[in-house]
Write a protein that holds these residues in place. Structure first.
Motif, PDB file in Angstrom:
ATOM      1  N   HIS A 155      14.751 -63.745 -11.762  1.00  0.00           N
ATOM      2  CA  HIS A 155      15.329 -63.117 -12.955  1.00  0.00           C
ATOM      3  C   HIS A 155      14.275 -62.618 -13.940  1.00  0.00           C
ATOM      4  O   HIS A 155      14.620 -62.127 -15.019  1.00  0.00           O
ATOM      5  CB  HIS A 155      16.315 -64.070 -13.626  1.00  0.00           C
ATOM      6  N   ASP A 156      13.009 -62.765 -13.555  1.00  0.00           N
ATOM      7  CA  ASP A 156      11.958 -62.145 -14.368  1.00  0.00           C
ATOM      8  C   ASP A 156      11.202 -61.082 -13.572  1.00  0.00           C
ATOM      9  O   ASP A 156      10.163 -60.611 -13.996  1.00  0.00           O
ATOM     10  CB  ASP A 156      10.980 -63.202 -14.891  1.00  0.00           C
ATOM     11  N   LEU A 209       6.319 -58.149 -11.172  1.00  0.00           N
ATOM     12  CA  LEU A 209       5.663 -58.989 -10.173  1.00  0.00           C
ATOM     13  C   LEU A 209       4.187 -59.182 -10.517  1.00  0.00           C
ATOM     14  O   LEU A 209       3.653 -60.292 -10.415  1.00  0.00           O
ATOM     15  CB  LEU A 209       5.803 -58.365  -8.783  1.00  0.00           C
ATOM     16  N   ARG A 210       3.542 -58.111 -10.933  1.00  0.00           N
ATOM     17  CA  ARG A 210       2.136 -58.200 -11.326  1.00  0.00           C
ATOM     18  C   ARG A 210       1.949 -59.194 -12.475  1.00  0.00           C
ATOM     19  O   ARG A 210       0.993 -59.980 -12.487  1.00  0.00           O
ATOM     20  CB  ARG A 210       1.625 -56.810 -11.742  1.00  0.00           C
ATOM     21  N   ALA A 252       4.878 -53.591   0.561  1.00  0.00           N
ATOM     22  CA  ALA A 252       3.603 -54.292   0.727  1.00  0.00           C
ATOM     23  C   ALA A 252       2.487 -53.609  -0.056  1.00  0.00           C
ATOM     24  O   ALA A 252       1.636 -54.283  -0.654  1.00  0.00           O
ATOM     25  CB  ALA A 252       3.246 -54.377   2.210  1.00  0.00           C
ATOM     26  N   CYS A 253       2.488 -52.291  -0.064  1.00  0.00           N
ATOM     27  CA  CYS A 253       1.469 -51.569  -0.830  1.00  0.00           C
ATOM     28  C   CYS A 253       1.639 -51.823  -2.331  1.00  0.00           C
ATOM     29  O   CYS A 253       0.649 -51.977  -3.062  1.00  0.00           O
ATOM     30  CB  CYS A 253       1.551 -50.077  -0.536  1.00  0.00           C
ATOM     31  N   GLY A 254       2.876 -51.880  -2.781  1.00  0.00           N
ATOM     32  CA  GLY A 254       3.123 -52.191  -4.192  1.00  0.00           C
ATOM     33  C   GLY A 254       2.620 -53.577  -4.542  1.00  0.00           C
ATOM     34  O   GLY A 254       2.036 -53.796  -5.613  1.00  0.00           O
ATOM     35  N   ILE A 255       2.812 -54.526  -3.629  1.00  0.00           N
ATOM     36  CA  ILE A 255       2.334 -55.894  -3.842  1.00  0.00           C
ATOM     37  C   ILE A 255       0.808 -55.921  -3.908  1.00  0.00           C
ATOM     38  O   ILE A 255       0.221 -56.625  -4.734  1.00  0.00           O
ATOM     39  CB  ILE A 255       2.865 -56.818  -2.729  1.00  0.00           C
ATOM     40  N   ALA A 264      -1.858 -59.113  -5.668  1.00  0.00           N
ATOM     41  CA  ALA A 264      -1.735 -60.256  -4.764  1.00  0.00           C
ATOM     42  C   ALA A 264      -2.962 -60.329  -3.853  1.00  0.00           C
ATOM     43  O   ALA A 264      -3.545 -59.312  -3.487  1.00  0.00           O
ATOM     44  CB  ALA A 264      -0.466 -60.144  -3.925  1.00  0.00           C
ATOM     45  N   ASP A 265      -3.329 -61.536  -3.464  1.00  0.00           N
ATOM     46  CA  ASP A 265      -4.452 -61.738  -2.559  1.00  0.00           C
ATOM     47  C   ASP A 265      -4.025 -61.673  -1.099  1.00  0.00           C
ATOM     48  O   ASP A 265      -4.850 -61.447  -0.220  1.00  0.00           O
ATOM     49  CB  ASP A 265      -5.104 -63.094  -2.839  1.00  0.00           C
ATOM     50  N   ALA A 266      -2.742 -61.882  -0.839  1.00  0.00           N
ATOM     51  CA  ALA A 266      -2.214 -61.785   0.526  1.00  0.00           C
ATOM     52  C   ALA A 266      -0.739 -61.419   0.466  1.00  0.00           C
ATOM     53  O   ALA A 266      -0.018 -61.818  -0.455  1.00  0.00           O
ATOM     54  CB  ALA A 266      -2.401 -63.095   1.284  1.00  0.00           C
TER      55      ALA A 266
END
Length: 505
Positions: free
Chosen positions: A286-287, A294-295, A325-328, A333-335
């Protein structure tokens, strides 16, 4: 006329007992946790409720005279390619309950397993093979954000480039997320012990970290899911890495639900919820409603742990997985962890498990290709999950582009699981996916830890033999090297997605 019950009650399994061999020891009665077997004192006979049998094989394994065999029920409905016995049985269940059908483990439909359609290359003359018994073979794998190039100080010796925190694995295999509650504490202890002894990592799942497992801090990956169960600063710091769970291969797009009757005192304390209350993980965080959200969570977790813990993000393999995945990766993200359609679970709606998601092989290839095209491949590690069965599957996944793989079902099988798909009931006869004290003690963590260690050791030997046959002495050299793969029996489009050539080319 409306029938309250189906006119023909179909049940899939029958328990056959050789009465001549049966000694009435009642072991099968004591061992069955599904009330499929009982003793009739008047007749002095062991009897069965066949409709309750789930084919867990516990009675077969413990019968001292080999008097029992669990078989498929030969009595079934008229053969029909569309109206299968399974489809009819599901209709009967839903017409009586008015509820969705829950199941567990992974997708059991005949979805093409692309690993079985990929062949590895081998060397012979001009590039000779390597004997792993005589030559050193390197399986060490590093998970975390890396750099595209190294910068050196003017002396040419000291490295100027700062490299982020890495997880160091002796084999590109980790134990997958299975929470305390969905499995019992003994299996978590076994995975943690095996991971520590072999040199890899295990994942707590979304149920928090039991205090008895905090001694395994250096090989523990803790999970932060939408329910935030058990999450506090101490939890985050008692880990080697943190994983944000967004999705899961067995149930993409929904959250989780641990029924209140399963929440005993130990689970309640670990998850930080009241005893007997339902533990519900909402479908979304919810956040988190964007990559920017996410960042913010990724860097909040990094900030809270002084940037000492790599942060992973786990998603389900779905149609647009490469873009996600590219957005992550852009989010810091490290992985990225990708869970395919064959990924297991402790409980999920059957409709989602069997009909949502894509195979992990296609997802690995698509994500690796997209990350390379966007210049992001070195900035994020790629961990694959969902149905890995052997060292061969692991090596093929690495060749497709994965850095490492998670295994969960394999760990359960090593603990005695027979894939009866009843994890969600909490009545596992083998003591794996239950927290009933009477059943849970059936699983010995010392024995299972040894089984898991031996399994990893065997897989390491297998991978070294395969690499040696390919003329390669380091796992790093095969990562993303799809030229060392060939396919058979696949279409041109499938070959294109996988990035491999057909056999003979």
């Amino acid at each position: 006329m409306l029938f309250k019950k189906p006119q023909v009650a179909f049940y899939p399994f029958m328990v056959l007992r050789d009465d001549y061999k049966c000694v009435r020891c009642k072991s099968c009665v004591d061992q069955c946790s599904f009330d499929a077997t009982y003793y009739d004192e008047d007749l002095n006979m062991i009897m069965n409720h066949h409709e309750n049998c789930v084919n867990c094989k516990r009675c077969e394994a413990f019968c001292p005279t080999d008097a029992i065999k669990v078989v498929k029920n030969p009595s079934t409905f008229h053969p029909d390619a569309n109206w299968t016995p399974e489809a009819i049985r599901d209709i009967h269940v839903q017409m009586l309950t008015g509820a969705i059908i829950l199941t567990s483990t992974g997708n059991d439909k005949p979805i093409r397993n692309y690993f079985d359609h990929l062949l590895l290359d081998a060397c012979q003359v001009t590039n000779p093979p390597i004997d792993p018994l005589r030559e050193p073979m390197e399986l060490k794998t590093f998970i975390g954000r890396k750099t595209d190039a190294l910068e050196f100080d003017p002396d040419g010796v000291s490295i100027k480039t700062t490299i982020g925190k890495q997880l160091e694995l002796e084999i590109p295999v980790l134990f997958s997320a299975m929470s305390y509650g969905s499995i019992n504490l003994n299996l978590q202890k076994a995975m943690a012990r095996a991971a520590k002894e072999f040199g890899t990592y295990w994942n707590t799942g979304e149920g928090g970290l039991h205090r008895d497992l905090r001694e395994y801090k250096e090989c523990t990956i803790v999970q932060v899911a939408s329910g935030r169960f058990g999450v506090d600063l101490e939890y985050l710091e008692t880990s080697a890495a943190i994983e944000i769970k967004i999705g899961q291969g067995a149930k993409p797009g929904i959250g989780g639900h641990l029924p209140g009757e399963k929440v005993n005192e130990g689970i309640a304390q670990t998850r930080m919820i009241p005893v007997g209350s339902d533990a519900i993980s909402p479908a979304p965080h919810h956040d988190i409603y964007s990559i920017e959200d996410l960042r913010q969570l990724i860097y909040a977790l990094k900030e809270a742990t002084n940037y000492e813990k790599p942060v992973f993000v786990k998603i389900a393999a779905v149609h647009n997985v490469a873009a996600i995945a590219c957005g992550i990766a852009h989010a810091g993200a490290d992985a990225v962890v990708i869970d395919g359609v064959r990924g297991g679970t402790g409980a999920t709606p059957k409709s989602l498990r069997d009909h949502v998601g894509i195979p992990i092989e296609l997802a690995i290839a698509a994500v690796d290709d997209r990350l390379r095209k966007e210049g992001l491949r070195n900035q994020v590690s790629l961990i694959a999950a969902g149905g890995f069965r052997s060292a061969v599957d692991v090596l093929k996944a690495v060749a497709l582009g994965a850095d490492a793989v998670y295994i969960g079902t394999v760990a359960k099988l090593a603990a005695g699981c027979t894939q009866c798909q009843q994890c969600h009931t909490g009545r596992c006869a083998w003591g794996i996916t239950t927290n009933d004290p009477r059943l849970a003690k059936r699983l010995n963590p010392d024995i299972v830890a040894e089984n898991l260690y031996n399994l990893l050791r065997a897989w390491a030997h297998d991978i070294k033999e395969l690499l040696g046959a390919m003329g390669i002495n380091a796992i790093e050299s095969i990562r993303g090297n799809r030229l060392r793969l060939r396919s058979w029996g696949l279409t041109e489009q499938e070959n294109k997605i996988l990035g491999v050539l057909p056999a003979g080319m």
